[in-house]
Design an enzyme around this catalytic site. Structure first.
Site, short mmCIF file in Angstrom:
data_model
loop_
_atom_site.label_atom_id
_atom_site.label_comp_id
_atom_site.label_asym_id
_atom_site.label_seq_id
_atom_site.Cartn_x
_atom_site.Cartn_y
_atom_site.Cartn_z
N GLU A 193 0.84 -1.21 0.00
CA GLU A 193 0.00 0.00 0.00
C GLU A 193 0.87 1.25 0.00
O GLU A 193 0.51 2.27 -0.58
CB GLU A 193 -0.95 -0.01 1.19
CG GLU A 193 -1.90 -1.21 1.27
CD GLU A 193 -2.70 -1.47 0.00
OE1 GLU A 193 -2.93 -0.53 -0.77
OE2 GLU A 193 -3.07 -2.65 -0.23
N HIS A 216 1.59 2.16 -3.55
CA HIS A 216 0.46 2.91 -4.13
C HIS A 216 0.50 4.37 -3.65
O HIS A 216 0.28 5.30 -4.42
CB HIS A 216 -0.88 2.31 -3.67
CG HIS A 216 -1.28 1.06 -4.41
ND1 HIS A 216 -1.41 1.01 -5.78
CD2 HIS A 216 -1.62 -0.19 -3.96
CE1 HIS A 216 -1.81 -0.22 -6.15
NE2 HIS A 216 -1.93 -0.97 -5.05
#
Lengths: 504, 504
Positions: free
Chosen positions: B270, B273
């Site tokens: 994550e 991202h």
């Protein structure tokens, strides 16, 4: 209901639901900014808030909504409405008429002006620079006067502003209410100051572990009947409560290491606001009636829980043991000492730090000043001197500088003229509700003394909370207490409480 | 620029900014639902999300926006636009044309249908009840086919769906890409299975303190150059990253007591991202270009950080000592053991638990099934058997039931057909970018080995992140690597890595 009227009603309810959804989104955007949004995203966030607010304003003032309202106000259609829908039409009409009178461009300018003025206020307060703030404040006063003219003057210009926060409240009523209050509280305050029985507060000046404070806040909220499945407790610089919807009513508090009472009473205060919003009847969900009926009534609930219950002797007879356990070895005083220490009365300069009694004098000063501005034509340049004179007159003290005087509150920078009276109205409503509760709820103070607070919450829910905005403040106080608002209840409550504490 | 064009441009930018503000509000409403919104408020919250989404759809498909686009597409006006504005017009036109073709009523029905189907899926997965789910899935397939007809069929029907997530990607290209990949990975996977040098993973089966896991997640994010002033780390049942604006890019993760690697690699994933969204050039803020250019490119960044960097030997040569200190006495193995234990390859039933290599086979299976549905006319009733055949063929295993087979992913319930290929495209893009980085960033692996990750982040920011959606996926991969997407980079990367680990 005819099919045509049914269609109009359903379109009207959809529009109201839309407004409410925007309010929920905006409420969350604000909550998030104050509880932990990353610093670097705040500018873009503010623009998003601006855009969504403008869209909400547009929906609230759309010609389509105006037509739906007119159709539902027609005699035939109106008679077919349920009580809730009829009230929703009335309330929406009131907001609509108010908002459509403001040209969107003027509203936009006002939003920008007040945002700037709030920033200026922050600087001015920090640097004790009233002169730098004064031209901005003057512009806000001028804009507010423009709004008054657009909305249409009532009995007096200031009445128009009062009605925003306490629907139906007037200068005529407040002059009488606050006059009576002032005449009783000033001598009571003097008698307290002269008493030889001053409470000891030295034991409060210690360092208190923040995570222990948090645990106690959670414990007290649970005792009050705050529903954690329909809310949560977070931290923010200034405590607040926000009802996103009845199933999501959030509280924030602030833990100060050197002041255990700040978070404690702050949490109970916000908890009171939250109990109100959590217990509105489900039928009002997704309507603009699903909130407190006025700032004053809302404040009556936070103050009822904070002061009437939370600063009462029975409350601490029950909970002081828990607090002592939370801070082992730190609170080695008697319940009585603790109770009296948390109920000290002293004239002070800062409203938000004031005690339960003199707090009202701070409000009366602001009320009189707002009247001077809007009914008497006072300008920003006149305010510091007026302020200092009134503090001398009512509290016997003079601010050493403007930062601790006229610059202390943010409200005027944001254009919130007419809001201050709500705080004292809250105290008065709370005392009047408490009087009824004492008579109607058997053994009320024994319940508090036993830590059985849920019947108290349930009584309030049944008599006040569930109605949301379905009753106006005056209808509500009449239906609950059988009388109109009467400041004597607050005077009696304070006199009795402090006669005991100060042995007057 | 002429004044008239300037006015049109500014109205267009305002409309785009409005769409972006709605996206920010909706993003926060979702984030909040998943990270800690009170349970009892969720139904009302969902309605608010529905209302705001519908309003955003209305703005995105308004005739006014259509007229602004047409005006800005006229030759004279278009030539006057900056590169950013010209791309913004192109991208907005694409979304606009796509959206206006869907009648609002059909869209509303689709939103309701997919919400229901997701609920049904949850039940069906829990009870291993494909039969109960099948009619709902058939309706979603039918609706999706309606959308394909409205949008207009491209080379094949399924191409229309692929283009939603990976603009420009086609079945013709993917058949060739995935064909090549499959032909290489199946034998590689078999060779690995046959190797006598299987890594030891027993040391991972322990209990790991959650708060220590959280500390390590925060530490690694900081090492990667994640900016905590422009983001925050929270917990949720399914980890995700969400970019509300470039100054507010949030990550969530999940700490499992019996699995230290789940939060660890989940956070790095994550974080990848988030680095993308945090480093988009400021000029794109408040535009719809301010996001990743495709799902595949976005996934390339999460997978680059998670797999290429986070599962590399140099990374653990640097950080394993920190991890050992975080869990004293628990990780008493060598760096090599730890590295190999976290890179085990094994055919498995569940995609989200698959290793870096066989993961791609899970995706190829889904890709082939989606082709069968939209290009081959397969219906919901056919899917379980097709699924099981393909798992047998590619992975050599057969699901014991549908819950661990065709029911394992939520995507199809929500109508997200065409999304799965993005995951493998991400792996391929990541390997191709890594190849360029190794050649262009001097001493890249020494940097990793020294824990000096910021130059790596900066390289990615400069070559990829800053462009947001200003370049299409194919333009981007061409400009960064000098070539079109080529699956051979992934094959080479995996072959090299696992030849070493499994001593093939």
């Amino acid at each position: 209901m005819t099919e045509a009227n049914g269609t109009v009603l359903s379109q009207f309810r959809d529009t109201v639901h839309k407004i409410k959804s925007y309010e929920e989104a905006l409420g969350l955007l604000y909550w998030d900014l104050r509880t932990g949004a990353p610093r670097k995203g705040m500018d873009t966030r503010s623009e998003s808030i601006g855009i969504l607010s403008a869209d909400m304003f547009k929906v609230s003032t759309s010609p389509e909504l105006g037509e739906l309202l007119s159709a539902l106000e027609e005699k035939g259609a109106n008679e077919e409405l349920s009580e809730i829908d009829r009230r929703l039409v009335t309330e929406t009409r009131k907001d609509y008429d108010r908002s459509v009178k403001i040209p969107p461009k003027l509203y936009q300018e006002y939003v920008v002006l007040t945002a700037q003025t709030e920033n200026k206020w922050e600087e001015a307060k920090e640097n004790n620079d009233y002169a730098g703030f004064q031209p901005y404040l003057d512009k806000v006063i001028t804009s507010t006067n423009q709004f008054i003219d657009l909305w249409g003057v009532k009995d007096t210009r200031y009445d128009v502003l009062l009605d925003q926060y306490e629907p139906g409240m007037t200068v005529a009523q407040l002059d009488s209410i606050f006059g009576g209050l002032r005449d009783k509280l000033v001598p009571l305050s003097a008698a307290i100051a002269a008493s030889p029985h001053q409470p000891d507060t030295a034991f409060l000046r210690q360092s208190f572990d923040k995570s222990a404070q948090k645990e106690f806040s959670l414990f007290i909220l649970q005792q009050m009947g705050y529903n954690f499945e329909a809310g949560r407790l977070d931290e923010s610089a200034h405590p607040f409560a926000t009802g996103l919807n009845p199933g999501d009513v959030r509280i924030t508090t602030r833990y100060l290491e050197n002041d255990v009472t700040s978070a404690l009473f702050g949490t109970i205060h916000e908890g009171g606001h939250a109990l109100y919003e959590q217990n509105i009847m489900p039928e009002l969900t997704n309507t603009t009636l699903c909130t407190g009926t006025s700032m004053g009534i809302h404040e009556s609930q936070s103050r009822f829980w904070e002061n009437v219950i939370g600063r009462s002797r029975p409350f601490w007879e029950r909970y002081f043991g828990n607090l002592q356990k939370q801070f082992p070895g730190q609170l080695d005083v008697s319940v009585d000492q603790f109770y009296r220490g948390n109920n000290i009365v002293q004239p002070s300069l800062i409203r938000i730090e004031a005690d339960e009694l003199t707090y009202n004098l701070h409000i009366i000063i602001r009320y009189e000043m707002e009247k001077l501005i809007f009914n008497g034509g006072a300008r920003a340049a006149d305010l510091p001197a007026l302020w200092n004179d009134k503090y001398k007159e009512y509290l016997g003290i003079t601010p050493p500088n403007d930062a601790e005087g006229v610059l202390q509150d943010v409200h005027w920078s944001g254009g919130a003229f007419g809001y201050f009276p709500s705080y004292s109205l809250g105290n008065m409503y709370a005392a009047q509700f408490a009087d009824t509760m004492e008579r109607e709820l058997a053994g009320m103070w024994s319940l508090v003394g036993n830590g059985d607070l849920h019947p108290i919450k349930d009584w309030l829910a049944e008599r006040i909370y569930k109605y949301g905005k379905l009753r106006t403040p005056s209808e509500l106080v009449q239906s609950v207490t059988g009388k109109a608002l009467d400041p004597q209840y607050l005077v009696d409550y304070l006199t009795k409480k402090y006669t005991d504490i100060y042995k007057l």
